[in-house]
Design an enzyme around this catalytic site. Structure first.
Site, PDB file in Angstrom:
ATOM      1  CG  ASN A 152     -13.481  -0.564  47.742  1.00  0.00           C
ATOM      2  OD1 ASN A 152     -14.450  -1.216  48.114  1.00  0.00           O
ATOM      3  ND2 ASN A 152     -13.479   0.139  46.630  1.00  0.00           N
ATOM      4  CD  GLU A 249     -23.317  -0.012  41.937  1.00  0.00           C
ATOM      5  OE1 GLU A 249     -22.454   0.397  41.127  1.00  0.00           O
ATOM      6  OE2 GLU A 249     -24.449   0.477  42.008  1.00  0.00           O
ATOM      7  CB  CYS A 283     -15.135   0.653  41.874  1.00  0.00           C
ATOM      8  SG  CYS A 283     -16.281   1.693  42.776  1.00  0.00           S
TER       9      CYS A 283
HETATM   10  P1  NDP Z   1     -14.276  -9.728  44.286  1.00  0.00           P
HETATM   11  O1  NDP Z   1     -15.112  -9.711  43.071  1.00  0.00           O
HETATM   12  O2  NDP Z   1     -13.135 -10.650  44.366  1.00  0.00           O
HETATM   13  O3  NDP Z   1     -15.197 -10.065  45.549  1.00  0.00           O
HETATM   14  C1  NDP Z   1     -16.357  -9.314  45.857  1.00  0.00           C
HETATM   15  C2  NDP Z   1     -17.180 -10.077  46.864  1.00  0.00           C
HETATM   16  O4  NDP Z   1     -17.787 -11.207  46.244  1.00  0.00           O
HETATM   17  C3  NDP Z   1     -16.379 -10.625  48.039  1.00  0.00           C
HETATM   18  O5  NDP Z   1     -17.153 -10.538  49.212  1.00  0.00           O
HETATM   19  C4  NDP Z   1     -16.168 -12.058  47.621  1.00  0.00           C
HETATM   20  O6  NDP Z   1     -15.898 -12.899  48.707  1.00  0.00           O
HETATM   21  C5  NDP Z   1     -17.489 -12.381  46.966  1.00  0.00           C
HETATM   22  N1  NDP Z   1     -17.474 -13.508  46.029  1.00  0.00           N
HETATM   23  C6  NDP Z   1     -16.415 -14.010  45.338  1.00  0.00           C
HETATM   24  N2  NDP Z   1     -16.827 -15.026  44.538  1.00  0.00           N
HETATM   25  C7  NDP Z   1     -18.171 -15.168  44.722  1.00  0.00           C
HETATM   26  C8  NDP Z   1     -19.171 -16.034  44.173  1.00  0.00           C
HETATM   27  N3  NDP Z   1     -18.880 -16.959  43.262  1.00  0.00           N
HETATM   28  N4  NDP Z   1     -20.440 -15.880  44.583  1.00  0.00           N
HETATM   29  C9  NDP Z   1     -20.768 -14.932  45.493  1.00  0.00           C
HETATM   30  N5  NDP Z   1     -19.862 -14.099  46.064  1.00  0.00           N
HETATM   31  C10 NDP Z   1     -18.578 -14.200  45.682  1.00  0.00           C
HETATM   32  O7  NDP Z   1     -13.839  -8.224  44.502  1.00  0.00           O
HETATM   33  P2  NDP Z   1     -12.834  -7.606  45.567  1.00  0.00           P
HETATM   34  O8  NDP Z   1     -13.322  -7.856  46.953  1.00  0.00           O
HETATM   35  O9  NDP Z   1     -11.460  -8.042  45.194  1.00  0.00           O
HETATM   36  O10 NDP Z   1     -13.025  -6.043  45.299  1.00  0.00           O
HETATM   37  C11 NDP Z   1     -12.401  -5.373  44.258  1.00  0.00           C
HETATM   38  C12 NDP Z   1     -13.334  -5.210  43.079  1.00  0.00           C
HETATM   39  O11 NDP Z   1     -14.536  -4.599  43.466  1.00  0.00           O
HETATM   40  C13 NDP Z   1     -12.757  -4.342  42.001  1.00  0.00           C
HETATM   41  O12 NDP Z   1     -12.911  -4.909  40.730  1.00  0.00           O
HETATM   42  C14 NDP Z   1     -13.568  -3.077  42.082  1.00  0.00           C
HETATM   43  O13 NDP Z   1     -13.636  -2.355  40.913  1.00  0.00           O
HETATM   44  C15 NDP Z   1     -14.873  -3.567  42.545  1.00  0.00           C
HETATM   45  N6  NDP Z   1     -15.577  -2.501  43.240  1.00  0.00           N
HETATM   46  C16 NDP Z   1     -16.667  -1.928  42.636  1.00  0.00           C
HETATM   47  C17 NDP Z   1     -17.332  -0.876  43.222  1.00  0.00           C
HETATM   48  C18 NDP Z   1     -18.546  -0.269  42.588  1.00  0.00           C
HETATM   49  O14 NDP Z   1     -19.366   0.274  43.293  1.00  0.00           O
HETATM   50  N7  NDP Z   1     -18.720  -0.349  41.294  1.00  0.00           N
HETATM   51  C19 NDP Z   1     -16.886  -0.323  44.507  1.00  0.00           C
HETATM   52  C20 NDP Z   1     -15.759  -1.009  45.062  1.00  0.00           C
HETATM   53  C21 NDP Z   1     -15.134  -2.067  44.431  1.00  0.00           C
HETATM   54  P3  NDP Z   1     -14.388 -13.130  49.177  1.00  0.00           P
HETATM   55  O15 NDP Z   1     -13.671 -11.828  49.122  1.00  0.00           O
HETATM   56  O16 NDP Z   1     -14.529 -13.623  50.542  1.00  0.00           O
HETATM   57  O17 NDP Z   1     -13.829 -14.103  48.183  1.00  0.00           O
END
Ligand code: NDP
Length: 483
Positions: A152, A249, A283
């Site tokens: 995002n 986060e 988020c």
């Molecule tokens: P995901 O949890 O699906 O993915 C986050 C990142 O982690 C991506 O780069 C993903 O790679 C990677 N990832 C996935 N599985 C693994 C693993 N097993 N080990 C290491 N890395 C991994 O989140 P989204 O990208 O869908 O983002 C949305 C989410 O993020 C929402 O729940 C939102 O609330 C949260 N968010 C939180 C924020 C905060 O500051 N608290 C701010 C913004 C978002 P890939 O995408 O390539 O699979």
């Protein structure tokens, strides 16, 4: 403007490519068309990133803090000078309107680089007097840090993790979300042009497996993830097995409590900012809007009127204030929640459908008469769906607001400031707002409690999460021993 990245990865100070990695198409969310391609990091790319980060970090840690800070500040200035170009790129990566990206994305990345650049020269330990003897402490970097981003805020997340890490003398390997691979590469490129030694900030692409490989590598000292709670649990567990530092986060289902005595237009504005900015893909959004019964109908009426002013369209048009979802998959997830809201009996005030145009557009959606047990009131939707819930007393609102596993943000609108502070102090959340919503200046700590995460980004707090303290006891006299 050239959108296709020069190469997929930025490692050891330069763009590198390895087309044997998993191909990842870059899709412009406003049209659904492929605009570029990168390749996931192969084991060879990861090895190069880890080896260069490890050796670069040892040298970087020896650079005086003020000099480290000067490089970060230079990068911040370059980002501001190139804000237009970076914002257009961010819009192509995420689909967010240029009206937003020009104001928030690259600029908040620059804020972080400037702020932590400013702190870098003043990261000191302390002197603790013990009579004749004394202790001094040294604030040391952790080593190689891994940053893993959500889709995002690709530029902001790359900088929010990179800036404090680098200020403290660490190296970083950043893996963007596969959905938004372009912006972090620009951050890495700009840092190097600003004078950052090669290998200190690296970007590698890939799916979750690439992130997982980085997290489990013994050369990595710390992992900072922005992502969902399920991913957070996996990453935290993997890091814990090697006792690594973490910042998590994660997601939220944050409450925004609006009392009868609130200024109506400000409360509606806060609810709009906390639900529809970035098409709801934030988020910290206050997606459970608790409105006290006396104000409820007036609130819904004014909200509906103001939603009539939304400009949905081409994100590159400066008049557009609402863009598409980041991906087809995310659009379908959110559509599923819209259908659930209707089928579980919430009152659909507006929206609820996909918009009939190319790209992944959904209508800004408001449900009223939402009850705590409904799916839309319990689960993080990560899309433009606001749930309005009624309440009668302050005590009730606090109790219901806290009845969630999440604890990222919370807001309150009231003209009674004592009540504002009292309610905020009772809410279980890390990032809170009184008569406002979703402001995130770099000076303020950002992060959640409960399942929404551990650690804090931004502010001086972040320094503690990218450094460790060594204490040194100094004896000035003779050593006494029992034998
Ligand atoms: P995901 O949890 O699906 O993915 C986050 C990142 O982690 C991506 O780069 C993903 O790679 C990677 N990832 C996935 N599985 C693994 C693993 N097993 N080990 C290491 N890395 C991994 O989140 P989204 O990208 O869908 O983002 C949305 C989410 O993020 C929402 O729940 C939102 O609330 C949260 N968010 C939180 C924020 C905060 O500051 N608290 C701010 C913004 C978002 P890939 O995408 O390539 O699979």
């Amino acid at each position: 403007m050239q959108l296709q990245p020069v190469a997929s990865h930025f490692v050891d100070g330069e763009y590198v490519e390895d087309e044997t990695g998993t191909p990842i198409d870059i899709i412009y969310p406003a049209t659904g068309k492929i605009i570029g391609r990168v390749y996931g990091a192969t084991p060879a790319i990861l090895e190069r990133a880890l080896a260069s980060a490890e050796s670069a970090q040892r040298q970087w840690a020896k650079v005086p803090g003020r000099e480290r800070g000067r490089i970060l500040a230079r990068a911040a200035r370059m980002i501001m000078e190139r804000n237009h170009e970076l914002s257009v790129l961010e819009t192509h990566d995420t689909g967010k309107p240029y009206q937003e990206t020009i104001a928030v994305d690259a600029t908040s990345g620059a804020d972080a680089l400037e702020y932590f650049g400013g702190l870098a020269g003043s990261l000191t330990g302390e002197h603790i007097s013990l009579g004749d003897d004394w202790v001094y402490t040294i604030r040391e970097p952790l080593g190689v840090c891994v940053g893993i981003g959500a889709w995002n805020y690709p530029t902001q997340i790359a900088c929010w993790k990179g800036a404090p890490a680098l200020a403290c003398g660490n190296a970083m390997i950043f893996k963007p979300s596969e959905t938004t691979p372009m912006c972090a590469l620009k951050v890495a490129e700009i840092l190097v042009v600003a004078g950052l030694p090669k290998g200190v900030y690296n970007v590698v692409q890939g799916l979750g497996d690439v992130g997982a490989a980085l997290v489990s590598d013994p050369r990595v000292a710390k992992v900072s993830l922005t992502g969902s709670v399920p991913t957070g649990r996996k990453v935290y567990a993997s890091a814990a097995s090697q006792m690594k530092h973490v910042t998590m986060e994660l997601g939220g289902k944050s409450p925004l409590i609006i009392f009868d005595d609130a200024d109506l237009d400000n409360a509606v504005g806060g609810a709009i900012n906390g639900n529809f900015y970035s098409s709801g893909q934030v988020c910290s959004n206050g997606t459970r809007v608790f409105v006290q019964k006396g104000l409820k109908e007036a609130f819904i009426k004014r909200l509906s009127e103001r939603l009539g002013n939304v400009v949905i369209g081409d994100p590159l048009d400066e008049a557009t204030s609402f863009g598409p979802m980041v991906s087809e998959a995310q659009m379908n997830i959110v559509l599923g929640y819209m259908e659930k809201g209707v089928s579980e009996g919430a009152r659909l005030v507006c929206g609820g459908k996909r918009i009939d145009r190319d790209g992944f557009y959904l209508e800004p959606t408001v449900f009223a008469d939402v009850t705590d047990d409904m799916t839309i009131a319990r689960e993080e939707i990560f899309g433009p769906v606001m749930s309005v819930l009624d309440f009668e007393t302050e005590e009730e609102a606090v109790l219901r607001a806290n009845a969630t596993e999440y604890g990222l943000s919370a807001g309150v609108f009231t003209s009674d400031l004592s009540r504002g502070h009292r309610v905020i102090s009772a809410l279980q959340a890390g990032s809170c707002f009184i008569n406002s919503y979703n402001d995130a200046p770099v000076e303020a700590p950002f992060g959640g409690v409960k399942a929404s995460g551990v650690g804090r980004e931004n502010s001086k707090e972040a320094i503690a999460h990218y450094s460790q303290v060594k204490s040194v006891y100094v004896r000035m006299g003779d050593v006494e021993a029992p034998f």
